[in-house]
Motif scaffolding. Structure first.
Motif, PDB file in Angstrom:
ATOM      1  N   PRO A  71      -6.987  10.586 -14.140  1.00  8.75           N
ATOM      2  CA  PRO A  71      -6.861   9.878 -12.848  1.00  8.75           C
ATOM      3  C   PRO A  71      -5.770  10.456 -11.946  1.00  8.75           C
ATOM      4  O   PRO A  71      -4.749   9.803 -11.699  1.00  8.75           O
ATOM      5  CB  PRO A  71      -6.551   8.447 -13.271  1.00  8.75           C
ATOM      6  N   VAL A  72      -6.003  11.642 -11.423  1.00  8.66           N
ATOM      7  CA  VAL A  72      -5.000  12.286 -10.584  1.00  8.66           C
ATOM      8  C   VAL A  72      -4.822  11.527  -9.272  1.00  8.66           C
ATOM      9  O   VAL A  72      -3.707  11.137  -8.897  1.00  8.66           O
ATOM     10  CB  VAL A  72      -5.389  13.755 -10.319  1.00  8.66           C
ATOM     11  N   GLU A  73      -5.931  11.308  -8.547  1.00  6.21           N
ATOM     12  CA  GLU A  73      -5.831  10.661  -7.236  1.00  6.21           C
ATOM     13  C   GLU A  73      -5.351   9.220  -7.358  1.00  6.21           C
ATOM     14  O   GLU A  73      -4.587   8.738  -6.526  1.00  6.21           O
ATOM     15  CB  GLU A  73      -7.191  10.716  -6.525  1.00  6.21           C
ATOM     16  N   ALA A  74      -5.812   8.522  -8.392  1.00  2.00           N
ATOM     17  CA  ALA A  74      -5.375   7.139  -8.586  1.00  2.00           C
ATOM     18  C   ALA A  74      -3.874   7.075  -8.847  1.00  2.00           C
ATOM     19  O   ALA A  74      -3.179   6.160  -8.374  1.00  2.00           O
ATOM     20  CB  ALA A  74      -6.137   6.506  -9.749  1.00  2.00           C
ATOM     21  N   THR A  75      -3.375   8.039  -9.591  1.00  2.00           N
ATOM     22  CA  THR A  75      -1.940   8.075  -9.876  1.00  2.00           C
ATOM     23  C   THR A  75      -1.140   8.358  -8.621  1.00  2.00           C
ATOM     24  O   THR A  75      -0.122   7.701  -8.345  1.00  2.00           O
ATOM     25  CB  THR A  75      -1.648   9.150 -10.947  1.00  2.00           C
ATOM     26  N   ARG A  76      -1.606   9.310  -7.832  1.00  3.36           N
ATOM     27  CA  ARG A  76      -0.918   9.606  -6.573  1.00  3.36           C
ATOM     28  C   ARG A  76      -0.931   8.389  -5.652  1.00  3.36           C
ATOM     29  O   ARG A  76       0.064   8.081  -4.981  1.00  3.36           O
ATOM     30  CB  ARG A  76      -1.580  10.794  -5.872  1.00  3.36           C
ATOM     31  N   ALA A  77      -2.047   7.671  -5.640  1.00  7.46           N
ATOM     32  CA  ALA A  77      -2.157   6.496  -4.779  1.00  7.46           C
ATOM     33  C   ALA A  77      -1.187   5.392  -5.213  1.00  7.46           C
ATOM     34  O   ALA A  77      -0.556   4.732  -4.364  1.00  7.46           O
ATOM     35  CB  ALA A  77      -3.591   5.970  -4.790  1.00  7.46           C
ATOM     36  N   ARG A  78      -1.055   5.190  -6.512  1.00  8.15           N
ATOM     37  CA  ARG A  78      -0.131   4.162  -7.005  1.00  8.15           C
ATOM     38  C   ARG A  78       1.309   4.514  -6.654  1.00  8.15           C
ATOM     39  O   ARG A  78       2.104   3.652  -6.260  1.00  8.15           O
ATOM     40  CB  ARG A  78      -0.268   3.995  -8.520  1.00  8.15           C
ATOM     41  N   LEU A  79       1.664   5.783  -6.808  1.00 11.18           N
ATOM     42  CA  LEU A  79       3.011   6.206  -6.451  1.00 11.18           C
ATOM     43  C   LEU A  79       3.246   6.040  -4.947  1.00 11.18           C
ATOM     44  O   LEU A  79       4.317   5.596  -4.517  1.00 11.18           O
ATOM     45  CB  LEU A  79       3.222   7.671  -6.864  1.00 11.18           C
ATOM     46  N   GLN A  80       2.235   6.405  -4.150  1.00 15.70           N
ATOM     47  CA  GLN A  80       2.380   6.297  -2.704  1.00 15.70           C
ATOM     48  C   GLN A  80       2.532   4.846  -2.271  1.00 15.70           C
ATOM     49  O   GLN A  80       3.300   4.527  -1.349  1.00 15.70           O
ATOM     50  CB  GLN A  80       1.167   6.928  -2.013  1.00 15.70           C
ATOM     51  N   ARG A  81       1.831   3.930  -2.950  1.00 16.64           N
ATOM     52  CA  ARG A  81       1.938   2.512  -2.600  1.00 16.64           C
ATOM     53  C   ARG A  81       3.353   2.001  -2.827  1.00 16.64           C
ATOM     54  O   ARG A  81       3.866   1.195  -2.051  1.00 16.64           O
ATOM     55  CB  ARG A  81       0.936   1.690  -3.414  1.00 16.64           C
ATOM     56  N   LEU A  82       3.984   2.468  -3.908  1.00  9.64           N
ATOM     57  CA  LEU A  82       5.362   2.067  -4.169  1.00  9.64           C
ATOM     58  C   LEU A  82       6.287   2.556  -3.061  1.00  9.64           C
ATOM     59  O   LEU A  82       7.241   1.861  -2.684  1.00  9.64           O
ATOM     60  CB  LEU A  82       5.831   2.615  -5.527  1.00  9.64           C
ATOM     61  N   ILE A  83       6.014   3.736  -2.558  1.00 10.61           N
ATOM     62  CA  ILE A  83       6.826   4.269  -1.464  1.00 10.61           C
ATOM     63  C   ILE A  83       6.596   3.451  -0.196  1.00 10.61           C
ATOM     64  O   ILE A  83       7.544   3.040   0.484  1.00 10.61           O
ATOM     65  CB  ILE A  83       6.495   5.750  -1.212  1.00 10.61           C
ATOM     66  N   ASP A  84       5.343   3.182   0.103  1.00 13.84           N
ATOM     67  CA  ASP A  84       5.011   2.477   1.350  1.00 13.84           C
ATOM     68  C   ASP A  84       5.490   1.030   1.333  1.00 13.84           C
ATOM     69  O   ASP A  84       5.870   0.485   2.367  1.00 13.84           O
ATOM     70  CB  ASP A  84       3.497   2.522   1.578  1.00 13.84           C
ATOM     71  N   GLN A  85       5.458   0.400   0.144  1.00 10.95           N
ATOM     72  CA  GLN A  85       5.882  -0.992   0.057  1.00 10.95           C
ATOM     73  C   GLN A  85       7.338  -1.175   0.429  1.00 10.95           C
ATOM     74  O   GLN A  85       7.749  -2.229   0.905  1.00 10.95           O
ATOM     75  CB  GLN A  85       5.653  -1.527  -1.359  1.00 10.95           C
ATOM     76  N   GLN A  86       8.117  -0.128   0.199  1.00 12.60           N
ATOM     77  CA  GLN A  86       9.537  -0.198   0.497  1.00 12.60           C
ATOM     78  C   GLN A  86       9.862   0.363   1.879  1.00 12.60           C
ATOM     79  O   GLN A  86      11.013   0.560   2.226  1.00 12.60           O
ATOM     80  CB  GLN A  86      10.330   0.595  -0.553  1.00 12.60           C
ATOM     81  N   GLY A  87       8.811   0.707   2.646  1.00 12.12           N
ATOM     82  CA  GLY A  87       9.055   1.215   3.987  1.00 12.12           C
ATOM     83  C   GLY A  87       9.379   2.681   4.028  1.00 12.12           C
ATOM     84  O   GLY A  87       9.801   3.210   5.057  1.00 12.12           O
ATOM     85  N   GLY A  88       9.178   3.391   2.881  1.00 16.72           N
ATOM     86  CA  GLY A  88       9.467   4.822   2.865  1.00 16.72           C
ATOM     87  C   GLY A  88       8.245   5.602   3.276  1.00 16.72           C
ATOM     88  O   GLY A  88       7.127   5.113   3.281  1.00 16.72           O
ATOM     89  N   ALA A  89       8.436   6.844   3.625  1.00 14.18           N
ATOM     90  CA  ALA A  89       7.332   7.726   4.004  1.00 14.18           C
ATOM     91  C   ALA A  89       7.394   8.970   3.164  1.00 14.18           C
ATOM     92  O   ALA A  89       8.411   9.633   3.097  1.00 14.18           O
ATOM     93  CB  ALA A  89       7.410   8.081   5.482  1.00 14.18           C
ATOM     94  N   ALA A  90       6.289   9.284   2.513  1.00 12.65           N
ATOM     95  CA  ALA A  90       6.256  10.470   1.662  1.00 12.65           C
ATOM     96  C   ALA A  90       6.227  11.716   2.519  1.00 12.65           C
ATOM     97  O   ALA A  90       5.781  11.714   3.656  1.00 12.65           O
ATOM     98  CB  ALA A  90       5.023  10.432   0.758  1.00 12.65           C
ATOM     99  N   ALA A  91       6.703  12.795   1.943  1.00 15.58           N
ATOM    100  CA  ALA A  91       6.631  14.070   2.636  1.00 15.58           C
ATOM    101  C   ALA A  91       5.175  14.478   2.766  1.00 15.58           C
ATOM    102  O   ALA A  91       4.306  14.025   2.036  1.00 15.58           O
ATOM    103  CB  ALA A  91       7.418  15.128   1.864  1.00 15.58           C
ATOM    104  N   ALA A  92       4.902  15.327   3.720  1.00 16.03           N
ATOM    105  CA  ALA A  92       3.521  15.742   3.956  1.00 16.03           C
ATOM    106  C   ALA A  92       2.949  16.409   2.728  1.00 16.03           C
ATOM    107  O   ALA A  92       3.610  17.191   2.084  1.00 16.03           O
ATOM    108  CB  ALA A  92       3.481  16.698   5.140  1.00 16.03           C
ATOM    109  N   PRO A  93       1.683  16.077   2.382  1.00 11.84           N
ATOM    110  CA  PRO A  93       1.067  16.698   1.209  1.00 11.84           C
ATOM    111  C   PRO A  93       1.067  18.211   1.343  1.00 11.84           C
ATOM    112  O   PRO A  93       0.850  18.748   2.415  1.00 11.84           O
ATOM    113  CB  PRO A  93      -0.354  16.127   1.218  1.00 11.84           C
ATOM    114  N   GLY A  94       1.289  18.843   0.209  1.00 12.22           N
ATOM    115  CA  GLY A  94       1.235  20.297   0.192  1.00 12.22           C
ATOM    116  C   GLY A  94       2.584  20.937   0.409  1.00 12.22           C
ATOM    117  O   GLY A  94       2.721  22.146   0.278  1.00 12.22           O
ATOM    118  N   VAL A  95       3.618  20.166   0.779  1.00 15.76           N
ATOM    119  CA  VAL A  95       4.941  20.745   0.955  1.00 15.76           C
ATOM    120  C   VAL A  95       5.486  21.104  -0.414  1.00 15.76           C
ATOM    121  O   VAL A  95       5.577  20.264  -1.298  1.00 15.76           O
ATOM    122  CB  VAL A  95       5.886  19.738   1.650  1.00 15.76           C
ATOM    123  N   ALA A  96       5.864  22.329  -0.563  1.00 16.90           N
ATOM    124  CA  ALA A  96       6.270  22.790  -1.884  1.00 16.90           C
ATOM    125  C   ALA A  96       7.762  22.726  -2.097  1.00 16.90           C
ATOM    126  O   ALA A  96       8.234  22.819  -3.209  1.00 16.90           O
ATOM    127  CB  ALA A  96       5.791  24.226  -2.100  1.00 16.90           C
TER     128      ALA A  96
END
Length: 630
Positions: free
Chosen positions: A115-140
């Motif tokens: 579950p790659v996409e599901a895992t990324r989505a769960r992590l992203q939700r934790l970021i968004d719930q706290q008002g944070g913004a993830a870096a743009a996908p693909g940034v290395a």
């Protein structure tokens, strides 16, 4: 992938597995209320290193998950997001997904069910719930990029703040000549090519909130490069290298053959006159000395701390308790006790089953424990220590203990010949029977009756022994006794009916010749005991234990070995003591079949085969009907 890059894949997989193990350990020990900044930094660096390194090889799935993971971790460690209990669960599940992806790439078996996409989505939700913004996908790379492959690639933003070093760098080519700014490499630095020639260095702080220099003691253990980029002397570089297990096994086998050859030469020298061939005997003595030192050195390479097994159980206990709604504290002791790698590999599954059973069947629910006058949190203890020539592993819990009535009832259902008069020690052993389970329903944790059967089979396959003690309402105590190594041992060669046997030296207390005043008969029994320094010991005859056809010699005037096994002492009568010798252990079960009382075989100096006695099993054989000798 080009050959030049593929040759580093093995190192990458090993380092990534180490990072994931460290990440899990830090997560399990993290205090949610007051997280340790260094622990948060360590968790971040583990994810960060995997991201950079996986991107080097084009493992985009690994990179995508670790990118969102490190974004969340970075915001947690910087205080932008508060750490929550839910995050630990999601982070641990993300770690498991990374381990699955790593295994898929390692074995070149893509698994779309991960579950790659599901895992990324769960992590992203934790970021968004706290008002944070993830870096743009693909940034290395980001401002803390200093651990992955090519982390200092041209174009990466550079900073001037020096980085405090914490551990050694393990990356390949970490000391390539390069124009380096004033930098001390941060923490583990496990990425490859961290200082690639010509690459400008990104020198960012691990913890921007605490820009204090490391204490002097810590600075002495920092990376190989000091502030200013000057290379440290070669003597300070890491002296460890990675060697495949196959090469070590091959080396051990060759040392074993050398030991056999040395024994053959010693046997051949018996026909020579020492006074006429003094130099030959001196050379043979030196060869024996060198062979022993070589054997000890090679065997030490194969020895590993039992923490390699113990470290996986905090996560197992946490997950099992979460499924069952129980509270359990795991206490570990003796994690640094070393034993043979082959023994460790066979020990993992048995201990996993035992720990899971202790929580599932032994530890009660919090409400039940409180009603029974116990604390709501149960305790499972694991310890390891040396005892003689063996390793003892103990697992105990303070649960409800084994149910004698339920075990006997289940045994009768399965047609086993049991009686109510059976001693507890025999009743407890019934749980090791194939297909035996007292679970009322089959779950993903228990009920199929295969767990404890696997435990006994794996333990006995390496010459080990397992014992169980249990008391209703107080818990269960399991003791596993294991050989220290599976390769070479020091033994006393004894003769019985003109056949040679080997008794491991670690069991021998002393040897003596029996006199009439030593021997006492027990009233109402054919058994005999001997009195040695006011202590009465059972007298066993190896003739009788091994069912030799020839009549055993009389006890008076006979030779006995005083042996100590599993905390009990007894006397073993033999015909002759031949001498002490180092022997190479060969598996009898793999090459022939299993024999009670025999733990293996060896090749003697004259080319004959001698059987190695299983000293722990001899008293049990005597109790099963092999008569002792008076």
């Amino acid at each position: 992938m080009t050959f030049g890059m593929s040759q580093f894949l093995g190192v990458f997989f090993e380092e990534a597995e180490e990072h994931l193990a460290a990440l899990e350990h830090l997560l399990l020990t993290l205090d949610i209320a007051q997280p340790d900044p260094e622990a948060l930094n360590g968790i971040f660096r583990a994810a960060h290193s995997i991201k950079g390194s996986s991107g080097m090889f084009g493992f985009d799935d690994l990179t995508s998950v670790t990118h969102v993971l490190e974004t969340l971790l970075d915001k947690v460690r910087s205080g932008q997001i508060a750490l929550q209990a839910e995050m630990i669960d999601v982070l641990l599940e993300s770690r498991d997904v990374l381990l699955q992806l790593l295994a898929a790439h390692k074995h070149e078996t893509p698994d779309p069910s991960i579950p790659v996409e599901a895992t990324r989505a769960r992590l992203q939700r934790l970021i968004d719930q706290q008002g944070g913004a993830a870096a743009a996908p693909g940034v290395a790379h980001d401002n803390d990029d200093s651990f992955g492959f090519f982390t200092d690639a041209p174009g990466a933003p550079a900073e001037t703040a020096p980085v405090v070093a914490e551990q050694q760098a393990y990356g390949l080519f970490a000391d390539e000549p390069a124009p380096v700014a004033a930098v001390a490499v941060t923490d583990s630095g496990y990425g490859f090519f961290d200082d690639a020639p010509g690459a400008p260095v990104t020198a960012s702080l691990v913890n921007r909130a605490a820009q204090t220099p490391a204490p002097a003691a810590e600075r002495r253990s920092t990376d190989r490069r000091g502030v200013g980029g000057s290379a440290a002397p070669a003597e300070s570089e890491s002296s460890s290298i990675r060697v495949s297990v196959e090469r070590i096994d091959s080396l051990i086998n060759q040392v074993g053959e050398l030991v056999i050859t040395q024994a053959m030469l010693a046997q051949l020298s018996l026909v020579l006159d020492p006074s006429e061939h003094e130099r030959i005997f001196q050379a043979l003595s030196q060869l024996e000395h060198n062979s022993r030192e070589l054997q000890e050195a090679v065997m030490s390479i194969r020895m590993l701390p039992i923490s390699f097994v113990f470290n996986r159980f905090p996560r197992l206990v946490r997950d099992t308790c979460g499924k069952l709604g129980k509270q359990v504290e795991l206490v570990l002791r003796g994690e640094h006790t070393e034993l043979d790698k082959g023994v460790i590999e066979k020990l993992t599954d048995p201990l996993t089953h035992i720990i899971r059973n202790s929580i599932d069947h032994g530890i009660e629910l919090p409400a039940e424990r409180i009603a029974a006058g116990k604390p709501a949190t149960g305790t499972v203890r694991m310890s390891a220590f040396h005892q003689g020539g063996r390793i003892v592993v103990e697992i105990s819990d303070d649960g409800k203990g084994l149910s004698r009535e339920r075990i006997l009832a289940k045994a009768r259902e399965q047609g086993m010949a049991v009686t109510d008069e059976m001693p507890d020690s025999e009743v407890w052993l019934l749980i090791f029977m194939p297909g035996f389970s007292t679970a009322e329903a089959v779950t993903d944790l228990s009920g199929r009756g295969v767990g404890m059967d696997v435990v006994r089979r794996n333990i006995t396959s390496i010459g080990g022994r397992i014992e169980i003690k249990s008391m209703a309402g107080q818990g269960t105590h399991i003791v596993i006794r294991l050989p220290l190594t599976l390769a070479i041992l020091d033994g006393m060669i004894v003769e019985v009916d003109k056949v040679h046997y080997v008794v491991p030296l670690t069991y021998i207390v002393e040897s003596l010749q029996l006199k009439d005043e030593h021997i006492y008969s027990m009233s109402g029994s054919s058994s005999a005991v001997i009195r040695v320094r006011d202590e009465y010991l059972p007298l066993l005859s190896l003739h009788c234990l091994l069912n030799q056809t020839a009549a055993p010699p009389p006890a008076v005037g006979g030779l006995v070995l005083i042996l100590e096994a599993e905390g009990n002492s007894f006397a073993l009568q033999v015909d002759e003591l031949i001498g002490q010798q180092q022997v190479v252990i060969k598996s009898l079960e793999q090459n022939f079949r299993r024999i009670d009382g025999i733990t293996g075989a060896t090749i003697m100096g004259d080319g004959s085969v001698a059987l190695i006695l299983d000293v722990d099993a001899l008293p049990r054989l005597a109790g099963q009907g092999a008569p002792s000798h008076a």
